[in-house]
Write a protein that holds these residues in place. Sequence first.
Motif, PDB file in Angstrom:
ATOM      1  N   VAL A 314       0.901  -1.112   0.084  1.00 10.61           N
ATOM      2  CA  VAL A 314       0.020   0.026   0.094  1.00 10.61           C
ATOM      3  C   VAL A 314       0.759   1.382  -0.065  1.00 10.61           C
ATOM      4  O   VAL A 314       0.341   2.370   0.029  1.00 10.61           O
ATOM      5  CB  VAL A 314      -1.124   0.100   1.117  1.00 10.61           C
ATOM      6  CG1 VAL A 314      -2.027  -1.201   1.014  1.00 10.61           C
ATOM      7  CG2 VAL A 314      -0.342   0.033   2.571  1.00 10.61           C
ATOM      8  N   LYS A 325      -8.009  -1.130  -3.134  1.00  8.51           N
ATOM      9  CA  LYS A 325      -7.465  -2.210  -2.318  1.00  8.51           C
ATOM     10  C   LYS A 325      -7.596  -1.268  -1.030  1.00  8.51           C
ATOM     11  O   LYS A 325      -8.166  -1.804   0.144  1.00  8.51           O
ATOM     12  CB  LYS A 325      -6.172  -2.623  -2.554  1.00  8.51           C
ATOM     13  CG  LYS A 325      -5.747  -3.350  -1.544  1.00  8.51           C
ATOM     14  CD  LYS A 325      -4.336  -3.888  -1.897  1.00  8.51           C
ATOM     15  CE  LYS A 325      -3.704  -4.709  -0.760  1.00  8.51           C
ATOM     16  NZ  LYS A 325      -2.363  -5.424  -1.121  1.00  8.51           N
ATOM     17  N   LEU A 326      -7.257   0.065  -1.058  1.00  7.94           N
ATOM     18  CA  LEU A 326      -7.116   1.031   0.567  1.00  7.94           C
ATOM     19  C   LEU A 326      -8.619   0.970   0.911  1.00  7.94           C
ATOM     20  O   LEU A 326      -8.811   1.127   2.152  1.00  7.94           O
ATOM     21  CB  LEU A 326      -6.240   2.179  -0.126  1.00  7.94           C
ATOM     22  CG  LEU A 326      -4.795   2.170   0.219  1.00  7.94           C
ATOM     23  CD1 LEU A 326      -4.176   3.162  -0.496  1.00  7.94           C
ATOM     24  CD2 LEU A 326      -4.377   1.875   1.401  1.00  7.94           C
ATOM     25  N   LYS A 327      -9.424   1.383  -0.091  1.00  9.35           N
ATOM     26  CA  LYS A 327     -10.656   1.534   0.199  1.00  9.35           C
ATOM     27  C   LYS A 327     -11.359   0.480   1.029  1.00  9.35           C
ATOM     28  O   LYS A 327     -11.878   0.431   2.084  1.00  9.35           O
ATOM     29  CB  LYS A 327     -11.707   1.806  -0.733  1.00  9.35           C
ATOM     30  CG  LYS A 327     -11.495   3.261  -1.464  1.00  9.35           C
ATOM     31  CD  LYS A 327     -12.426   3.585  -2.575  1.00  9.35           C
ATOM     32  CE  LYS A 327     -12.011   4.748  -3.472  1.00  9.35           C
ATOM     33  NZ  LYS A 327     -12.970   4.790  -4.569  1.00  9.35           N
ATOM     34  N   GLN A 328     -11.473  -0.928   0.451  1.00  7.63           N
ATOM     35  CA  GLN A 328     -11.447  -2.171   1.052  1.00  7.63           C
ATOM     36  C   GLN A 328     -11.125  -2.243   2.714  1.00  7.63           C
ATOM     37  O   GLN A 328     -11.738  -2.757   3.324  1.00  7.63           O
ATOM     38  CB  GLN A 328     -11.415  -3.231   0.192  1.00  7.63           C
ATOM     39  CG  GLN A 328     -12.149  -3.015  -1.179  1.00  7.63           C
ATOM     40  CD  GLN A 328     -13.730  -2.958  -0.838  1.00  7.63           C
ATOM     41  OE1 GLN A 328     -14.334  -3.646  -0.059  1.00  7.63           O
ATOM     42  NE2 GLN A 328     -14.275  -2.055  -1.597  1.00  7.63           N
ATOM     43  N   MET A 329      -9.652  -1.850   2.730  1.00 10.48           N
ATOM     44  CA  MET A 329      -9.134  -1.942   4.088  1.00 10.48           C
ATOM     45  C   MET A 329      -9.542  -1.062   4.850  1.00 10.48           C
ATOM     46  O   MET A 329      -9.868  -1.315   6.170  1.00 10.48           O
ATOM     47  CB  MET A 329      -7.606  -1.697   3.659  1.00 10.48           C
ATOM     48  CG  MET A 329      -6.749  -2.789   2.869  1.00 10.48           C
ATOM     49  SD  MET A 329      -4.913  -2.478   2.739  1.00 10.48           S
ATOM     50  CE  MET A 329      -4.383  -2.358   4.428  1.00 10.48           C
ATOM     51  N   ARG A 332     -12.753  -2.344   6.220  1.00 10.41           N
ATOM     52  CA  ARG A 332     -12.816  -3.563   7.322  1.00 10.41           C
ATOM     53  C   ARG A 332     -12.257  -2.959   8.729  1.00 10.41           C
ATOM     54  O   ARG A 332     -12.747  -3.587   9.784  1.00 10.41           O
ATOM     55  CB  ARG A 332     -11.572  -4.385   6.909  1.00 10.41           C
ATOM     56  CG  ARG A 332     -11.962  -5.346   5.644  1.00 10.41           C
ATOM     57  CD  ARG A 332     -10.994  -6.475   5.339  1.00 10.41           C
ATOM     58  NE  ARG A 332      -9.671  -6.065   4.921  1.00 10.41           N
ATOM     59  CZ  ARG A 332      -9.537  -6.114   3.654  1.00 10.41           C
ATOM     60  NH1 ARG A 332     -10.399  -5.847   2.689  1.00 10.41           N
ATOM     61  NH2 ARG A 332      -8.200  -5.632   3.505  1.00 10.41           N
ATOM     62  N   HIS A 333     -11.576  -1.939   8.639  1.00 13.68           N
ATOM     63  CA  HIS A 333     -10.994  -1.211  10.047  1.00 13.68           C
ATOM     64  C   HIS A 333     -12.297  -0.466  10.461  1.00 13.68           C
ATOM     65  O   HIS A 333     -12.317  -0.346  11.822  1.00 13.68           O
ATOM     66  CB  HIS A 333      -9.666  -0.287   9.730  1.00 13.68           C
ATOM     67  CG  HIS A 333      -8.511  -0.863   9.610  1.00 13.68           C
ATOM     68  ND1 HIS A 333      -7.921  -1.551  10.401  1.00 13.68           N
ATOM     69  CD2 HIS A 333      -7.726  -1.138   8.482  1.00 13.68           C
ATOM     70  CE1 HIS A 333      -6.678  -2.367  10.124  1.00 13.68           C
ATOM     71  NE2 HIS A 333      -6.613  -1.977   8.943  1.00 13.68           N
TER      72      HIS A 333
END
Length: 334
Positions: A314, A325-329, A332-333
């Motif tokens: 990242v 990918k960052l949006k999905q992370m 999740r957080h």
Amino acid sequence: MPASIEEFQGSPASIAVDELMRLGRPLVFRNLVRDWPVVELSRQSDTAFARRLSELDNGTPVDTLLVPPGEDGIVGYNSDLSGFNYEHHRVSITQGLQRLAHYSRDHSTAGLAIQSALIAASLPGFADQHAVPFLDPKIQPRLWIGNRVVTPAHFDEYHNIACVVCGRRQFTLFPPEQIGNLYIGPLDFAPTGAAISMARLDRPDDPRFPKLKEALAHAQEAVLEPGDAIYIPPLWWHHVASLERLNALVNYWWKPMLDGVPATHTARGFMMHGLLSMRTLSPAERAAWRHVLDFYLFSDTDPAAHIPDDKRGVLGPLTPELAEKLKQMVLRHL
């Protein structure tokens, strides 16, 4: 008196958007859109200008604010902050212009402001003859029309080119670091969605806002005539006063591209997440997180310089795929 906003001295053909974004400070462009047909009409008369907009108007309802007499045309809160000091309506641009003409004839002190009307949706055909040549045509222009209304100091996350096409507007700008001297209202309950200053710039001695004078000492100001434009960088506070019985502005908001694709992510969500996750931490933890955030987000050095390019994850170049990918992370957080 506020300092004057710097004025661009070169030819409009020499303007490069990347250089403008790196500049990081406001800039006035005199006569940038002087040759636009609607600007030429506005110089003839308010009527000629309004008639042309009505010819282009397809009747799409747009957001319109009505500020009652006695409010000095200032868009803001009511006296106890339980609501706002205006009525919100959805009317066509032509209907808004008709109401402005009525107010002008009756010398009414009521304020009217058509806000952020997407030109492609409401004035088809306008963009064919009205463009800023150095801006990407994918950037959608928006129209703002009103009489003598005032939008208190607020900021946008986007780069902004604002072109005055009728009447005159006075822009008073403050650098981002003046946030603590501008007495910003609630973040989640604000007129038109953008948090605004609760202090009136024309009342610097108001005892409720003693630090306002310090903000005013750092202010920059310019009055724009029809055909003039201004570049406002992200997060610069801007207070906008319309000075005539009919004023109109066309603006362009944009973010940097990701591989030629306009970025859609917003840093405002980062701030809200910070309010959620950081405020309950101890002072020592917040101080430690400040170092971490400075290192990964705000430093001019590359935090991944010691990691092989293909292992940076990242911390690698922000492509559209990595952005997703960052949006999905983040989700999740949460």
